[in-house]
Design an enzyme around this catalytic site. Structure first.
Site, PDB file in Angstrom:
ATOM      1  N   CYS A 130       0.871  -1.187   0.000  1.00  0.00           N
ATOM      2  CA  CYS A 130       0.000   0.000   0.000  1.00  0.00           C
ATOM      3  C   CYS A 130       0.901   1.228   0.000  1.00  0.00           C
ATOM      4  CB  CYS A 130      -0.975  -0.030   1.178  1.00  0.00           C
ATOM      5  SG  CYS A 130      -0.199   0.013   2.807  1.00  0.00           S
ATOM      6  N   ASN A 132       2.437   1.441   4.290  1.00  0.00           N
ATOM      7  CA  ASN A 132       2.715   0.163   4.981  1.00  0.00           C
ATOM      8  C   ASN A 132       2.491   0.284   6.492  1.00  0.00           C
ATOM      9  OD1 ASN A 132       5.560  -2.070   5.533  1.00  0.00           O
ATOM     10  ND2 ASN A 132       3.473  -2.629   5.096  1.00  0.00           N
ATOM     11  N   CYS A 192      -1.227   0.847   7.427  1.00  0.00           N
ATOM     12  CA  CYS A 192      -2.659   0.533   7.607  1.00  0.00           C
ATOM     13  C   CYS A 192      -3.074  -0.704   6.806  1.00  0.00           C
ATOM     14  CB  CYS A 192      -3.543   1.717   7.203  1.00  0.00           C
ATOM     15  SG  CYS A 192      -3.292   3.197   8.218  1.00  0.00           S
ATOM     16  N   ARG A 193      -3.246  -0.556   5.483  1.00  0.00           N
ATOM     17  CA  ARG A 193      -3.851  -1.638   4.695  1.00  0.00           C
ATOM     18  C   ARG A 193      -2.959  -2.859   4.532  1.00  0.00           C
ATOM     19  NH1 ARG A 193      -5.140   2.192  -0.194  1.00  0.00           N
ATOM     20  NH2 ARG A 193      -3.230   3.068   0.684  1.00  0.00           N
ATOM     21  N   SER A 194      -1.695  -2.648   4.090  1.00  0.00           N
ATOM     22  CA  SER A 194      -0.886  -3.842   3.794  1.00  0.00           C
ATOM     23  C   SER A 194      -0.446  -4.609   5.045  1.00  0.00           C
ATOM     24  CB  SER A 194       0.298  -3.517   2.866  1.00  0.00           C
ATOM     25  OG  SER A 194       1.164  -2.571   3.426  1.00  0.00           O
ATOM     26  N   ASP A 219      -8.208   3.752   1.198  1.00  0.00           N
ATOM     27  CA  ASP A 219      -7.266   4.202   2.220  1.00  0.00           C
ATOM     28  C   ASP A 219      -8.035   4.700   3.452  1.00  0.00           C
ATOM     29  OD1 ASP A 219      -5.318   5.383   3.697  1.00  0.00           O
ATOM     30  OD2 ASP A 219      -4.471   6.558   2.052  1.00  0.00           O
TER      31      ASP A 219
HETATM   32  P1  4NP Z   1      -1.700   2.844   4.164  1.00  0.00           P
HETATM   33  O1  4NP Z   1      -2.314   4.202   4.757  1.00  0.00           O
HETATM   34  O2  4NP Z   1      -1.192   3.178   2.763  1.00  0.00           O
HETATM   35  O3  4NP Z   1      -2.863   1.919   4.127  1.00  0.00           O
HETATM   36  O4  4NP Z   1      -0.595   2.418   5.104  1.00  0.00           O
HETATM   37  C1  4NP Z   1      -1.637   5.420   4.749  1.00  0.00           C
HETATM   38  C2  4NP Z   1      -0.543   5.616   5.561  1.00  0.00           C
HETATM   39  C3  4NP Z   1       0.104   6.831   5.575  1.00  0.00           C
HETATM   40  C4  4NP Z   1      -0.343   7.866   4.760  1.00  0.00           C
HETATM   41  C5  4NP Z   1      -1.439   7.661   3.943  1.00  0.00           C
HETATM   42  C6  4NP Z   1      -2.076   6.440   3.923  1.00  0.00           C
HETATM   43  N1  4NP Z   1       0.300   9.113   4.784  1.00  0.00           N
HETATM   44  O5  4NP Z   1      -0.157  10.042   4.109  1.00  0.00           O
HETATM   45  O6  4NP Z   1       1.334   9.254   5.461  1.00  0.00           O
END
Ligand code: 4NP
Length: 150
Positions: A8, A11, A13-15, A122
């Site tokens: 994702c 790294n 939240c989702r992955s 997201d």
């Molecule tokens: P992820 O979520 O891609 O599912 O881990 C996010 C984590 C961090 C950010 C955005 C989405 N960020 O903008 O820092």
């Protein structure tokens, strides 16, 4: 043994949630696969998964122990058999980095699994229900993925 990398943006939240869910389901079925996760950005390198992701996942019995954010690196494209992206942007970013001979390994996690949705939204800037949706999608997709490759 098959090797799967789930990717994702951050790294956190989702992955990592996908890693936790898929690992638990593979163990439940006695399927021996290597599962890892990474982000297309390095901003959160070394951090544990987001507290909200952990809380939502742990309520459903998943463990995030030992999962630490890291960015995708060039070796990943050679090493892993399947590189599965959470959303279209993640997939495009991976295709930019990927040596052309490995581009066939890259797909959307949900499309590859065969569920009707294509993207894992997201949850980072939203409320608690976003984290529940991520888990719902990942549980369904992980079951189908293991039916397919297990
Ligand atoms: P992820 O979520 O891609 O599912 O881990 C996010 C984590 C961090 C950010 C955005 C989405 N960020 O903008 O820092």
């Amino acid at each position: 043994m098959k090797k799967i990398l789930i990717v994702c943006l951050g790294n956190i939240c989702r992955s990592p949630t996908a890693e936790a869910v898929l690992k638990a389901k593979a163990i439940e079925r006695g399927i021996n696969i290597e599962i890892d996760s990474a982000g297309t950005i390095s901003n959160h390198r070394g951090k544990s998964p987001d507290k909200r992701s952990q809380a939502a996942g742990e309520r459903r019995g998943y463990s995030f122990e030992g999962i630490v954010s890291r960015p995708v690196n060039t070796n990943d494209f050679e090493y892993f058999d399947y590189i599965l992206a959470a959303d279209q942007q993640n997939k495009s970013d991976l295709l930019v980095q990927c040596p052309p001979q490995y581009a066939h390994k890259i797909a959307l996690f949900l499309e590859f699994s065969g569920v009707e949705e294509s993207e894992i939204p997201d949850p980072y800037y939203g409320g608690e229900q976003g984290f529940e949706l991520v888990l719902n999608l990942l549980e369904k997709a992980s079951d189908q993925l293991l039916d397919k490759i297990g």
